[in-house]
Enzyme design. Sequence first.
Site, PDB file in Angstrom:
ATOM      1  N   GLU A 290      -3.196  -0.003  -5.112  1.00  6.24           N
ATOM      2  CA  GLU A 290      -2.173  -0.813  -4.466  1.00  6.24           C
ATOM      3  C   GLU A 290      -1.241  -1.393  -5.526  1.00  6.24           C
ATOM      4  OE1 GLU A 290      -3.602  -3.834  -1.805  1.00  6.24           O
ATOM      5  OE2 GLU A 290      -5.122  -2.533  -0.915  1.00  6.24           O
TER       6      GLU A 290
ATOM      7  N   ARG B 288     -12.614  -7.406 -10.668  1.00  3.98           N
ATOM      8  CA  ARG B 288     -13.190  -8.130  -9.526  1.00  3.98           C
ATOM      9  C   ARG B 288     -14.375  -7.309  -9.032  1.00  3.98           C
ATOM     10  NH1 ARG B 288      -7.534  -8.284  -6.651  1.00  3.98           N
ATOM     11  NH2 ARG B 288      -7.660  -6.195  -7.546  1.00  3.98           N
TER      12      ARG B 288
ATOM     13  N   ASN C 280       0.846  -4.905  -5.721  1.00  3.73           N
ATOM     14  CA  ASN C 280       1.034  -6.204  -5.066  1.00  3.73           C
ATOM     15  C   ASN C 280       2.323  -6.851  -5.551  1.00  3.73           C
ATOM     16  OD1 ASN C 280      -1.794  -6.807  -3.659  1.00  3.73           O
ATOM     17  ND2 ASN C 280      -2.145  -5.738  -5.583  1.00  3.73           N
TER      18      ASN C 280
ATOM     19  N   ARG D 290     -16.097  -4.159  -1.484  1.00  5.74           N
ATOM     20  CA  ARG D 290     -14.811  -4.786  -1.784  1.00  5.74           C
ATOM     21  C   ARG D 290     -14.973  -5.744  -2.955  1.00  5.74           C
ATOM     22  NH1 ARG D 290     -13.652  -7.647   3.736  1.00  5.74           N
ATOM     23  NH2 ARG D 290     -15.826  -8.236   3.304  1.00  5.74           N
TER      24      ARG D 290
ATOM     25  N   LYS E 209      -8.162   1.411   5.442  1.00  4.76           N
ATOM     26  CA  LYS E 209      -7.626   0.053   5.429  1.00  4.76           C
ATOM     27  C   LYS E 209      -6.281   0.005   6.145  1.00  4.76           C
ATOM     28  CE  LYS E 209      -6.376   0.908   0.585  1.00  4.76           C
ATOM     29  NZ  LYS E 209      -6.563   0.429  -0.814  1.00  4.76           N
TER      30      LYS E 209
ATOM     31  N   LYS F 147       0.832  -1.209   0.000  1.00  2.00           N
ATOM     32  CA  LYS F 147       0.000   0.000   0.000  1.00  2.00           C
ATOM     33  C   LYS F 147       0.865   1.256   0.000  1.00  2.00           C
ATOM     34  CE  LYS F 147      -3.898  -2.406   2.067  1.00  2.00           C
ATOM     35  NZ  LYS F 147      -3.293  -3.756   1.941  1.00  2.00           N
TER      36      LYS F 147
ATOM     37  N   ASP G 188      -3.528  -2.798  -8.563  1.00  2.00           N
ATOM     38  CA  ASP G 188      -4.970  -2.683  -8.346  1.00  2.00           C
ATOM     39  C   ASP G 188      -5.401  -1.296  -8.784  1.00  2.00           C
ATOM     40  OD1 ASP G 188      -5.008  -5.211  -7.341  1.00  2.00           O
ATOM     41  OD2 ASP G 188      -5.152  -4.623  -5.234  1.00  2.00           O
TER      42      ASP G 188
ATOM     43  N   ARG H 269      -7.449  -5.878 -11.576  1.00  2.00           N
ATOM     44  CA  ARG H 269      -6.079  -6.346 -11.397  1.00  2.00           C
ATOM     45  C   ARG H 269      -5.349  -6.292 -12.732  1.00  2.00           C
ATOM     46  NH1 ARG H 269      -3.507  -9.566  -7.941  1.00  2.00           N
ATOM     47  NH2 ARG H 269      -4.184  -7.921  -6.512  1.00  2.00           N
TER      48      ARG H 269
END
Length: 314
Positions: A283, A227, A285, A235, A162, A127, A275, A212
């Site tokens: 984000e 997603r 990842n 979410r 978060k 993050k 993301d 993603r």
Amino acid sequence: MTSYKIGFWMDPITHIKPYKDTSFALMLAAQSLGCQLFYLPKNGLSLIEGEPHGVMYPASVKDQADDFVVLGEPIKGPLDTLDILMIRVDPPFDGEYLYATQILERAQKQGVRVINDPRSVRDCNEKLFATEFAQWMPTTLVSSQHDDIKVFQKRQGDIILKPLDGMGGSGIFRITADGLNLGAVLETLSPDQSRLVMAQEYRPEISEGDRRVLVLHGKPIDHVLARIPSQGETRGNLAAGGRGVAMPISDAERAIAEAIGPELKARGLLFVGLDVIGGHLTEINVTSPTCVREIDAQTGSHIGHDFFTALFNQ
């Protein structure tokens, strides 16, 4: 093609769901290219007289729901018997994860290609790292101070909160413009103002999916996985019940990935998942990016095969 020895340091392989597990997709791809596979359990790393060692199970995999992996007798030996070692352990990035990256970095210095680069995995919180590219992000604040976050919420209205060490959508809260329950959420995420929290403006485009974007060797692939949240959810994470739909990468997503990609590659981050919500980066990842199985199944792509082919040709 050379028969490389490839280790996969990952969570318990017998507990995975083969139809959706990206580590398994990578193992299938490496095996199809003639590589020798080794499964390294999360707790199997060690230092012996300062030298990095590991517990390594020879492995073979089959693309089926049951009996999908056969493990040989474990070998305890130096990690430099491997050519390539894939870091695939899921967050949270805790003390044990940190120590593991330090051991894996020693293997890297001995010539093992460790992917992603263990120092960069250690340095690039998934993050916080995104904030190095703040121009692509929603309006964002990182703070442990409740008053700072309350001021941010009053200014922004609808926000997302978060923790910095969560995954799969865990610990994510939406606070609407009325600020209802903000105090209780802050007490949960940062009790006594003891933990940093990320606050971001809420992007209503989440209804169209938390997308993603996979970036391999510094370049985005041509499809993303949107997603899409289930009804009543904010979410989109698949682990939180989201539905994954493969779609062509958008111009905005490609622009973000191409802007960030060279820096990722320079840091040895060769298999990365961005993301993106509504054209905004949320984000980056770097530990165990997912969604390969879903994209491959829906588009006919061969992401793992493409990744290793490019790696072997470098």
